[in-house]
Design an enzyme around this catalytic site. Sequence first.
Site, short mmCIF file in Angstrom:
data_model
loop_
_atom_site.label_atom_id
_atom_site.label_comp_id
_atom_site.label_asym_id
_atom_site.label_seq_id
_atom_site.Cartn_x
_atom_site.Cartn_y
_atom_site.Cartn_z
N SER A 128 1.28 -1.17 0.05
CA SER A 128 -0.07 -0.35 -0.05
C SER A 128 0.79 1.12 0.23
CB SER A 128 -0.59 0.23 1.34
OG SER A 128 -1.72 1.72 1.65
N TYR A 188 -1.05 -0.54 10.71
CA TYR A 188 -1.48 -0.47 9.34
C TYR A 188 -0.33 -0.15 8.11
CZ TYR A 188 -3.60 -0.84 4.33
OH TYR A 188 -3.41 -1.84 2.88
#
Length: 254
Positions: free
Chosen positions: A143, A156
């Site tokens: 990501s 995350y």
Amino acid sequence: MTLTDKVALVTGGSRGIGRAVVQKLAAEGAKVAFVYRGSQAAAEELVKEITAAGGTAKAIQADVAEPTAARRVVDQVLADWGRVDILVNNAGVIRDGLFVRMEPENWLAVIDTNLNGTFYFCRAVADQMALKQRSGRIINVSSVAASHVNAGQTNYAASKGAVNSFTRALAVELGSRSVTVNAVAPGFIETDMSEAVRAKGGDFIAKKLVPLRRLGKPEDIAGVVAFLAGPAAAYVTGQVLTVDGGLSLGAVTA
């Protein structure tokens, strides 16, 4: 079709980016096994769709965060199809929250799925690819949040930053056996996972933060995964390919 006679394994394959990846790899001729955790109905629907289009797919229920799941899944694919040419580690979760309020279980849930799940599946295919086949493609879905961080995503960001470093290190170890290891780092993609963020600021993000003036589609990521899995990327390894419409450039458009 560039992946005819290849066998692919995709985690988190029943929805979102994973679903698009399964569809794309199958369309390119690969036999595709995919892992799903929750929705059996969605998984079965995807298998039917691919079969109806002339492709080959199978769904396997498993939780990638469970240490023994990867070995079981890979053994099943090998028993059915004899090899694993492509592994796509796509399964991921978010448990957003400000760090000062973050409970340990929300930290661990993200690390266990996003990072540890990637390790478990890479470890489960490594011997087959590197020692028996002496060929293979591993593609980890990361990501842009690994380097362009958002408040409330320490867990995350940490998981995806670790995936990027893991990808580079593993590429060094497996390269001599003709196994490539790369990562794809999506930006804002229209999936269930990004629904809450898109509801709050999706229009602003698309019009002001993304130079291409739109949010990404799962198919935008699937195309890059297929490239890394195919013959054109035979000399690409240890790379993190950002696919975000220019979001990470940091510009604010007029």
